[in-house]
Design a protein around this motif. Structure first.
Motif, mmCIF file in Angstrom:
data_model
loop_
_atom_site.group_PDB
_atom_site.id
_atom_site.type_symbol
_atom_site.label_atom_id
_atom_site.label_comp_id
_atom_site.label_asym_id
_atom_site.label_seq_id
_atom_site.Cartn_x
_atom_site.Cartn_y
_atom_site.Cartn_z
ATOM 1 N N VAL A 1 -9.475 0.005 44.172
ATOM 2 C CA VAL A 1 -8.132 -0.576 44.238
ATOM 3 C C VAL A 1 -7.543 -0.381 45.629
ATOM 4 N N GLU A 2 -7.730 0.800 46.219
ATOM 5 C CA GLU A 2 -7.206 0.998 47.577
ATOM 6 C C GLU A 2 -7.880 0.049 48.568
ATOM 7 N N ARG A 3 -9.186 -0.163 48.434
ATOM 8 C CA ARG A 3 -9.866 -1.107 49.327
ATOM 9 C C ARG A 3 -9.271 -2.504 49.206
ATOM 10 N N LEU A 4 -9.005 -2.936 47.985
ATOM 11 C CA LEU A 4 -8.410 -4.251 47.774
ATOM 12 C C LEU A 4 -7.061 -4.349 48.478
ATOM 13 N N VAL A 5 -6.206 -3.357 48.278
ATOM 14 C CA VAL A 5 -4.875 -3.393 48.890
ATOM 15 C C VAL A 5 -4.990 -3.423 50.409
ATOM 16 N N VAL A 6 -5.844 -2.581 50.957
ATOM 17 C CA VAL A 6 -6.003 -2.521 52.413
ATOM 18 C C VAL A 6 -6.524 -3.852 52.958
ATOM 19 N N GLU A 7 -7.499 -4.438 52.287
ATOM 20 C CA GLU A 7 -8.038 -5.722 52.742
ATOM 21 C C GLU A 7 -6.957 -6.806 52.759
ATOM 22 N N ARG A 8 -6.146 -6.848 51.710
ATOM 23 C CA ARG A 8 -5.090 -7.860 51.651
ATOM 24 C C ARG A 8 -4.051 -7.633 52.751
ATOM 25 N N LEU A 9 -3.688 -6.386 52.973
ATOM 26 C CA LEU A 9 -2.686 -6.088 53.999
ATOM 27 C C LEU A 9 -3.228 -6.353 55.393
ATOM 28 N N ARG A 10 -4.467 -5.976 55.651
ATOM 29 C CA ARG A 10 -5.045 -6.201 56.988
ATOM 30 C C ARG A 10 -5.161 -7.690 57.299
ATOM 31 N N ALA A 11 -5.446 -8.477 56.261
ATOM 32 C CA ALA A 11 -5.543 -9.927 56.474
ATOM 33 C C ALA A 11 -4.190 -10.542 56.782
ATOM 34 N N ALA A 12 -3.150 -10.048 56.123
ATOM 35 C CA ALA A 12 -1.818 -10.643 56.277
ATOM 36 C C ALA A 12 -1.000 -10.003 57.392
ATOM 37 N N PRO B 1 -2.045 -7.542 60.306
ATOM 38 C CA PRO B 1 -3.008 -6.716 61.041
ATOM 39 C C PRO B 1 -2.379 -5.697 61.984
ATOM 40 N N ASP B 2 -1.104 -5.858 62.340
ATOM 41 C CA ASP B 2 -0.478 -4.935 63.284
ATOM 42 C C ASP B 2 0.263 -3.786 62.598
ATOM 43 N N ASP B 3 0.334 -3.818 61.274
ATOM 44 C CA ASP B 3 1.057 -2.771 60.542
ATOM 45 C C ASP B 3 0.159 -1.556 60.307
ATOM 46 N N GLY B 4 0.786 -0.396 60.173
ATOM 47 C CA GLY B 4 0.059 0.805 59.813
ATOM 48 C C GLY B 4 -0.156 0.885 58.308
ATOM 49 N N ILE B 5 -1.105 1.714 57.890
ATOM 50 C CA ILE B 5 -1.402 1.916 56.472
ATOM 51 C C ILE B 5 -1.674 3.392 56.246
ATOM 52 N N LEU B 6 -1.072 3.940 55.185
ATOM 53 C CA LEU B 6 -1.337 5.304 54.754
ATOM 54 C C LEU B 6 -1.651 5.259 53.274
ATOM 55 N N GLY B 7 -2.897 5.590 52.919
ATOM 56 C CA GLY B 7 -3.325 5.514 51.527
ATOM 57 C C GLY B 7 -3.777 6.865 51.003
ATOM 58 N N ASP C 1 -0.366 4.265 46.885
ATOM 59 C CA ASP C 1 -1.030 5.068 45.851
ATOM 60 C C ASP C 1 -1.735 4.070 44.936
ATOM 61 N N PRO C 2 -3.055 3.961 45.034
ATOM 62 C CA PRO C 2 -3.750 2.898 44.299
ATOM 63 C C PRO C 2 -3.679 3.057 42.784
ATOM 64 N N ILE C 3 -3.795 4.293 42.311
ATOM 65 C CA ILE C 3 -3.601 4.570 40.877
ATOM 66 C C ILE C 3 -2.868 5.910 40.787
ATOM 67 N N ASP C 4 -1.575 5.851 40.611
ATOM 68 C CA ASP C 4 -0.792 7.065 40.411
ATOM 69 C C ASP C 4 -0.857 7.419 38.929
ATOM 70 N N GLY C 5 -1.283 8.647 38.645
ATOM 71 C CA GLY C 5 -1.538 9.032 37.260
ATOM 72 C C GLY C 5 -3.008 8.899 36.929
ATOM 73 N N THR C 6 -3.860 9.381 37.830
ATOM 74 C CA THR C 6 -5.305 9.203 37.656
ATOM 75 C C THR C 6 -5.830 9.902 36.398
ATOM 76 N N VAL C 7 -5.275 11.061 36.065
ATOM 77 C CA VAL C 7 -5.742 11.754 34.851
ATOM 78 C C VAL C 7 -5.361 10.944 33.615
ATOM 79 N N ASN C 8 -4.158 10.370 33.591
ATOM 80 C CA ASN C 8 -3.799 9.457 32.508
ATOM 81 C C ASN C 8 -4.800 8.311 32.430
ATOM 82 N N TYR C 9 -5.153 7.794 33.599
ATOM 83 C CA TYR C 9 -6.117 6.683 33.683
ATOM 84 C C TYR C 9 -7.459 7.099 33.085
ATOM 85 N N LEU C 10 -7.909 8.288 33.437
ATOM 86 C CA LEU C 10 -9.187 8.783 32.931
ATOM 87 C C LEU C 10 -9.183 8.866 31.409
#
Length: 267
Positions: free
Chosen positions: A47-58, A60-66, A83-92
């Motif tokens: 999920v973080e890769r997806l978000v980063v890819e979309r942001l970098r495409a749209a 490219p000059d912005d910073g990202i902290l994941g 935060d790609p999945i906040d509540g990871t233990v809930n997710y698990l």
């Protein structure tokens, strides 16, 4: 700002759909982080890769902290905090309280100095979408939301969370033990972004936690503020990892007074 916020919403919704789809087929633990119970799943990373890819495409000059390791210094003065999945233990465990949280901030990626501009929290399990823009108010699925009216602390429903280190959890539990007799009750939902969204929508009267990271609250804190709530750190500090309290301003003042004698600084 509208264009940036719309981008935030579209990416967060797509990321939540991916997280939900991966949960349906099963969850694989990829690694532990600070302790054996502090886990990251393959879905967190995807999920973080997806978000980063979309942001970098749209943007490219912005910073990202994941949360899962993405750290890109931008040149635009804007940073996306993910935060790609906040509540990871809930997710698990397939507990339906896990969220994609994306905040856009101006300035250095430091909660003490940044200025939040846009925040989106999507409960990936339910599809509920909480969002806010600076000065534009807060909404849940497009409908305006406000924090609950002020109540005495004795009738306030308060949310909190605990860290992953066992010894620290014990110290945090000791604070809850001291506080619980002075409020209506305490809830532990397991996802800070949703706790903040629940304060913004009136489902909780207050929420506090010790040990949050910037991606835990970059989006949710703005949603609380735009819903009429206030954010507080410990003894006048900026809200952040050391301590964060979100509530109606009057409720926050009373909760802070109740907590003043408690050993928060030692947690």
């Amino acid at each position: 700002m509208r264009e940036l916020h719309d981008l935030n919403v579209s990416i967060a919704v797509e990321a939540a759909e991916l997280a939900r789809a991966r949960r349906r087929v099963g969850v694989a633990v990829a690694a532990s982080k600070s302790s054996l119970v502090d886990i990251v799943t393959e879905a967190d990373r995807e999920v973080e890769r997806l978000v980063v890819e979309r942001l970098r495409a749209a943007r490219p000059d912005d910073g990202i902290l994941g949360e899962e390791g993405t750290s890109i210094a931008g040149t635009s003065g804007l940073t996306w905090v993910i935060d790609p999945i906040d509540g990871t233990v809930n997710y698990l465990y397939d507990i339906p309280a896990y969220a994609v949280s994306i905040g856009l901030v101006e300035g250095d990626p430091d909660p003490a100095t940044w200025q939040p501009l846009s925040g989106v929290v999507v409960n990936a399990a339910s599809g509920e979408r909480f969002e806010a823009t600076r000065g534009g108010g807060a909404t849940l699925d497009g409908r305006p939301i406000r924090v609950a009216d002020a109540v005495p602390a004795a009738t306030a429903l308060v949310g909190t969370g605990f860290g992953y280190d066992a010894a620290r959890r014990q110290r945090q539990a000791a604070i809850v033990q001291e506080l619980i007799g002075s409020v209506r009750d305490i809830r532990r939902i397991g996802a800070a972004a949703l706790d903040l969204a629940n304060v913004a929508s009136g489902r909780l009267n207050a929420y506090f936690e010790i040990g949050l990271q910037p991606w835990d609250f970059a989006a949710g804190a703005l949603i609380v503020e735009e819903a009429g709530g206030s954010l507080h750190g410990w003894q006048g500090e900026a809200p952040g990892s050391r301590f964060l309290l979100a509530a109606h301003p009057q409720v926050a003042a009373e909760i802070l007074e109740l907590m003043a004698p408690l050993p928060v600084e030692g947690v």
